[in-house]
Design an enzyme around this catalytic site. Structure first.
Site, short mmCIF file in Angstrom:
data_model
loop_
_atom_site.label_atom_id
_atom_site.label_comp_id
_atom_site.label_asym_id
_atom_site.label_seq_id
_atom_site.Cartn_x
_atom_site.Cartn_y
_atom_site.Cartn_z
CG HIS A 3 -1.81 1.23 1.26
ND1 HIS A 3 -3.03 1.29 0.61
CD2 HIS A 3 -1.64 2.44 1.85
CE1 HIS A 3 -3.57 2.48 0.81
NE2 HIS A 3 -2.76 3.20 1.56
CB CYS A 4 2.00 3.43 -2.60
SG CYS A 4 3.07 4.86 -2.87
N PRO A 5 1.12 5.15 0.37
CG PRO A 5 2.33 6.07 2.14
CD PRO A 5 2.24 4.85 1.28
#
Length: 341
Positions: A177-179
Site C-alpha cells: 500500500h503506497c500512501p
C-alpha cells in the site's frame, strides 16, 4: 481404565471434535480441537481465531492518503511549471528550435507522468475473482486449495490475495500500500505503477539536466576561480584545489543569484533526490517481478525454502511482451543446472 502401582487411576479419553468447513460446508471430524485446519476435500483453510484488522482509524488513514496525493500532485505541477518558467529564457536564447524542442519535451514528460500518476492512484488495485463456496455440490475437489476466508470482506481469499486495512478491501496480488498514491499496488494497477516510476525518473532526470544547464548561464560569472583551475590543472591535487576554488567562488556570488536562479537550484536538488529514491524503488520492483514475487510474498517467504523461478520471462509476461521472445530467454534455474553439470 487401569490401576497404577501407587493406587491412582489413569484414564485415557479419545474425544473427536466436529467442525464445519466454510469452503464446502462439510462436517469435518478432527482428532482434537484445532484452531486452524485444512479441509481434505476442497483444500480450504479454516481459522477459528482470525486476527481482525483495526478499523478505528480507517477514516484518518484515508484522509492521510488523500493529503499525500494532493501534496504530490501539487509538487509535480510546481516542478513542471517552475522548470519551464525558469529555463525558457536560456533555451530560447540559444535558438527558437531549441526552445520549441525543450517545451515539447517538457510538456510530453509532464503529461505522461501526471497521467500515469492519476491512473495508478484512482484505478482499482485488483478485485479478487468471485468463486463459489459454502456448498458441497458446487465446490469440487481441491477447488479452494489454500484459500482462506476474510471475515472483514466476508469473501474467500486466495493465497496471493491480501486484505488492506487502509483501503478496507482484499487486493489480488497485492504488492504494497503506497500512501503517496493513496492506493494499493496490486494486479489491477501494478503495471501502471511501474510505468509511473519510469516516467517520473525520466522526467526528474531531464529536469535536473536542464536546471544545471540553465544555472550555468544564469549564475554570475566567476572572478578568478576558472582561471585558477585552468592554469593549475597539472596534477590531481591542483585539480582538487581548482574545483574547490570554483565552488567557493560560486558560494561567494550566491548572494547575487536571482529568483529564477534560486528556483532552478531548488528544482535541481529536488529532482535529483526524487530521481534517486524512485530509481531504488524501481530496481526493487523489477527485482521482485523478475523473481515472480510481490513485496508481501517476499516478506512471507523469508526464512523458508520457497524459491520462485527467476526468469526474464517474468518481466516479459508482466509487460505483455510476445511469448516468442520469452521462449528464447533461459531461466536462472536452467543456467544453474548447466553449471552443475
Amino acid at each position: 481404565m487401569e490401576e497404577s502401582s501407587q493406587g491412582s487411576f489413569v484414564t485415557t479419553v479419545n474425544e473427536d471434535y466436529e467442525s464445519i468447513c466454510w469452503g464446502c460446508g462439510l462436517n469435518l471430524v478432527l482428532p482434537s480441537y484445532a484452531p486452524v485446519f485444512k479441509c481434505g476435500w476442497c483444500g480450504a483453510i479454516t481459522n477459528h481465531n482470525p486476527v481482525r484488522p483495526e478499523t478505528r482509524s480507517f477514516g484518518l488513514r484515508r484522509i492521510r492518503d488523500r493529503c499525500f496525493v494532493v501534496i504530490l500532485a501539487v509538487f509535480m505541477l510546481f516542478v513542471i511549471c517552475g522548470g519551464i518558467w525558469a529555463a525558457y529564457p536560456v533555451v530560447f536564447s540559444i535558438s527558437l528550435a531549441c526552445g520549441i524542442l525543450h517545451s515539447v519535451t517538457a510538456v510530453s514528460l509532464a503529461i505522461s507522468t501526471l497521467t500515469t500518476f492519476m491512473v495508478v492512484a484512482f484505478k482499482c488495485a485488483g478485485k479478487p475473482i468471485d468463486i463459489v463456496y459454502g456448498t458441497h455440490p458446487g465446490v469440487g475437489n481441491g477447488a479452494l486449495n489454500n484459500y482462506t476466508f476474510c471475515h472483514t470482506c466476508s469473501k474467500p481469499k486466495s493465497p496471493r490475495t491480501h486484505h488492506c486495512r487502509t483501503c478496507g478491501m482484499c487486493v489480488l496480488d497485492m504488492d504494497h500500500h503506497c500512501p503517496f498514491i493513496g492506493n494499493c499496488v496490486g494486479a489491477g494497477n501494478h503495471k501502471n505503477f511501474v510505468a509511473f516510476l519510469i516516467s517520473a525518473i525520466i522526467s526528474t532526470s531531464y529536469a535536473s539536466v536542464m536546471c544545471v544547464y540553465s544555472l550555468i548561464h544564469i549564475l554570475p560569472p566567476l572572478e578568478n576561480g576558472a582561471a585558477y583551475a585552468s592554469s593549475h590543472a597539472s596534477n590531481s591535487v591542483s585539480i582538487l584545489r581548482g574545483v574547490k576554488s570554483i565552488v567557493l567562488a560560486y558560494l561567494s556570488n550566491a548572494v547575487f543569484i536571482s529568483v529564477r536562479g534560486l528556483v532552478l537550484l531548488y528544482l535541481f536538488v529536488a529532482s535529483v533526490s526524487v530521481a534517486i529514491g524512485l530509481s531504488v524503488l524501481l530496481w526493487q520492483q523489477l527485482s521482485y517481478i523478475y523473481e515472480g514475487k510481490t513485496y508481501l510474498n517476499h516478506l512471507s517467504s523469508q526464512g523458508s525454502e520457497e524459491d520462485g523461478e527467476k526468469s526474464f520471462g517474468n518481466l516479459l509476461t508482466f509487460f505483455g511482451c510476445p511469448l516468442l521472445i520469452e521462449r528464447h530467454l533461459p531461466t536462472i534455474r536452467n543456467l544453474r543446472k548447466r553449471h552443475k553439470t
